[in-house]
Design a protein around this motif. Structure first.
Motif, mmCIF file in Angstrom:
data_model
loop_
_atom_site.group_PDB
_atom_site.id
_atom_site.type_symbol
_atom_site.label_atom_id
_atom_site.label_comp_id
_atom_site.label_asym_id
_atom_site.label_seq_id
_atom_site.Cartn_x
_atom_site.Cartn_y
_atom_site.Cartn_z
ATOM 1 N N ILE A 395 0.829 -1.203 0.000
ATOM 2 C CA ILE A 395 0.000 0.000 0.000
ATOM 3 C C ILE A 395 0.867 1.259 0.000
ATOM 4 O O ILE A 395 0.614 2.220 -0.734
ATOM 5 N N GLY A 396 1.909 1.249 0.819
ATOM 6 C CA GLY A 396 2.789 2.410 0.878
ATOM 7 C C GLY A 396 3.402 2.736 -0.465
ATOM 8 O O GLY A 396 3.494 3.901 -0.855
ATOM 9 N N TYR A 397 3.816 1.711 -1.183
ATOM 10 C CA TYR A 397 4.425 1.911 -2.497
ATOM 11 C C TYR A 397 3.406 2.482 -3.487
ATOM 12 O O TYR A 397 3.746 3.345 -4.313
ATOM 13 N N GLU A 398 2.157 2.026 -3.401
ATOM 14 C CA GLU A 398 1.121 2.556 -4.287
ATOM 15 C C GLU A 398 0.849 4.028 -3.996
ATOM 16 O O GLU A 398 0.634 4.831 -4.912
ATOM 17 N N VAL A 399 0.858 4.398 -2.703
ATOM 18 C CA VAL A 399 0.682 5.802 -2.331
ATOM 19 C C VAL A 399 1.848 6.638 -2.861
ATOM 20 O O VAL A 399 1.665 7.755 -3.370
ATOM 21 N N TYR A 400 3.044 6.098 -2.750
ATOM 22 C CA TYR A 400 4.239 6.764 -3.268
ATOM 23 C C TYR A 400 4.106 7.062 -4.760
ATOM 24 O O TYR A 400 4.358 8.193 -5.213
ATOM 25 N N LYS A 401 3.683 6.074 -5.540
ATOM 26 C CA LYS A 401 3.536 6.272 -6.983
ATOM 27 C C LYS A 401 2.467 7.325 -7.284
ATOM 28 O O LYS A 401 2.633 8.143 -8.190
ATOM 29 N N GLU A 402 1.390 7.285 -6.528
ATOM 30 C CA GLU A 402 0.305 8.248 -6.743
ATOM 31 C C GLU A 402 0.772 9.672 -6.428
ATOM 32 O O GLU A 402 0.452 10.628 -7.156
ATOM 33 N N ALA A 403 1.536 9.825 -5.343
ATOM 34 C CA ALA A 403 2.025 11.152 -4.961
ATOM 35 C C ALA A 403 3.015 11.697 -5.988
ATOM 36 O O ALA A 403 3.058 12.904 -6.250
ATOM 37 N N LEU A 404 3.814 10.812 -6.593
ATOM 38 C CA LEU A 404 4.748 11.262 -7.623
ATOM 39 C C LEU A 404 4.015 11.916 -8.789
ATOM 40 O O LEU A 404 4.499 12.904 -9.360
ATOM 41 N N LYS A 405 2.859 11.369 -9.147
ATOM 42 C CA LYS A 405 2.085 11.968 -10.226
ATOM 43 C C LYS A 405 1.719 13.418 -9.911
ATOM 44 O O LYS A 405 1.597 14.247 -10.803
ATOM 45 N N MET A 406 1.555 13.691 -8.609
ATOM 46 C CA MET A 406 1.152 15.026 -8.170
ATOM 47 C C MET A 406 2.334 15.874 -7.723
ATOM 48 O O MET A 406 2.161 16.950 -7.148
ATOM 49 N N GLY A 407 3.559 15.381 -7.962
ATOM 50 C CA GLY A 407 4.737 16.199 -7.734
ATOM 51 C C GLY A 407 5.261 16.220 -6.314
ATOM 52 O O GLY A 407 5.870 17.210 -5.889
#
Length: 446
Positions: A395-407
């Motif tokens: 889950i943490g890794y998925e949140v990380y990827k999502e946050a990268l999209k938003m900078g």
């Protein structure tokens, strides 16, 4: 071939499963300033993890950059055996006024793991040369992290890094450490007397006579998920080490230099270690350098005629590098002249309040913990029983990827999302990264 293709062709990135890069390709960074790093398309990313916790005063800080440039044309490097130079001497003189009382001698290495290795060897050799050759063991906490060379990895307790190498590692006296979120004593982090220290007391009773040193990350077990514990634990540990003639090695590599709201985390407990290891923020994240700082008592056990065989025969090619020392000196100048620690303390209070207000009633957040500007939220499947998500869900890794999209760069520790920004972060940036984190979690879990 573009840069990403060339990267994937040649580079083996650290602490990564390279197969993941098939889905999330390397992000090529072109330049940086302050809190932000910018990719080759000029997209900004808020570096709220300080690029592995080392960037202390923002990227491309003009004062640090200028200090290195000035030194570069005078002396870039020199052998540090029987030779010295002004930046190293001045750095030790300046630091001696800031470090805990009793620490007087500075041993230079070139990275945090090497500083830990030096401290362990220093401790063992001291005991050997002072009539206690039986002191060959080391103690450390569960979930500890002290680096990734074999000695440092041995005293670490995070299986993610060490499990495969256990046949190669030293036999460590492993002590169940404090876990304030899942406290077995029913206590709370801010209101306890470290009753869990009884685990260490039992270990000292059994192994104290043959133990050389106890290694500890003061107040924050960083790689374990920013697990924060009370100063009372450190006070008890200092007393126990004194009783059993065991060195206390404080690993301040990740938590020193203002990260916890004080210059060094040991200050919260008002204790002084026998050896303190420093790196990361030491040079502001600019140059590889580390220190193992120790006492006159330990140093004097090595002071003899060369033929007596008591010299500390430990060295690194780049120890005492003048460029790194110049960067470290300018970091101290900035901290003093710009009142950075006081500003960071006030901003830390704002940041924690903001995160509490944003996440305190979230259905998938079990614990919110903070000290100084360090904040962490632990994502769990069921907060009512503190049940974690299955590890394979990442889950943490998925949140990380999502946050990268938003900078926003929010590299997780398992399912712990943490904020460990440069000390110069501003309130508007705290607002931004908190909201991006909230949105990223919502997109993945809600």
């Amino acid at each position: 071939m573009n840069l990403i293709q060339s990267d994937l062709k040649y580079i083996w990135h650290p602490c990564s499963q390279m197969k993941d890069y098939e889905e999330l390709a390397p992000i090529i960074i072109d330049h940086a300033k302050g809190l932000y790093i910018y990719d080759t398309q000029n997209k900004p990313y808020a570096d709220v993890v300080s690029s592995w916790w080392c960037n202390l005063l923002g990227h491309c800080n003009e004062r640090i950059s200028d200090a290195i440039k000035q030194q570069l044309d005078k002396l870039e490097h020199v052998i540090f055996a029987n030779f010295s130079h002004t930046p190293a001497i001045n750095l030790c003189e300046r630091l001696s006024k800031k470090i805990p009382k009793g620490l007087t001698k500075f041993f230079f290495t070139d990275n945090g793991s090497s500083a830990i290795e030096a401290a362990m060897k220093m401790s063992f050799q001291y005991h050997y040369q002072t009539g206690n050759p039986q002191k060959k063991k080391f103690m450390a906490l569960s979930d500890a992290y002290h680096g990734e060379t074999l000695g440092a990895l041995s005293v670490g307790g995070v299986d993610l890094y060490s499990e495969i190498y256990k046949p190669l590692l030293l036999d460590i006296v492993r002590i169940e450490g404090p876990d304030c979120y899942r406290c077995k004593y029913g206590n709370f982090r801010d209101y306890c007397n470290a009753e869990c220290f009884e685990n260490a007391e039992k270990a000292f009773e059994k192994y104290g006579y043959e133990t050389s040193a106890f290694l500890v990350e003061p107040l924050v077990q960083a790689a374990a998920g920013m697990k924060i514990y009370p100063p009372a634990y450190l006070k008890k540990l200092r007393n126990c080490c004194n009783t059993y003639n065991v060195h206390l090695i404080a690993d301040e590599i990740a938590v020193g230099y203002g990260r916890t709201g004080k210059m060094f985390a040991c200050e919260h407990a008002q204790i002084s270690p026998d050896i303190m290891c420093l790196s990361k923020g030491l040079t502001g994240g600019y140059m590889p350098m580390a220190l193992a700082v120790t006492t006159d008592t330990i140093f004097n056990a090595f002071y003899a005629d060369y033929n007596d065989g008591k010299a500390f025969m430990h060295s690194h090619t780049y120890c005492g590098n003048p460029l790194a020392c110049s960067a470290a000196l300018e970091v101290l100048n900035i901290l003093d002249e710009e009142d950075i620690l006081e500003k960071a303390k006030l901003n830390g209070e704002y940041f924690h309040t903001l995160i509490q207000e944003t996440f305190s009633n979230h259905p998938y957040i079990g614990d919110i913990r903070n000290i100084g500007l360090i904040n962490a939220i632990e994502l769990v499947q069921d907060p009512s029983n503190k049940k974690s998500f299955e590890s394979k869900k990442r889950i943490g890794y998925e949140v990380y990827k999502e946050a990268l999209k938003m900078g926003v760069l929010l590299r997780p520790l398992g399912d712990v999302i943490y904020f460990n920004p440069p000390l110069i972060i501003e309130k508007k940036d705290m607002d931004l990264v908190t909201q991006v984190c909230r949105s990223a979690i919502k997109n993945i879990l809600e």
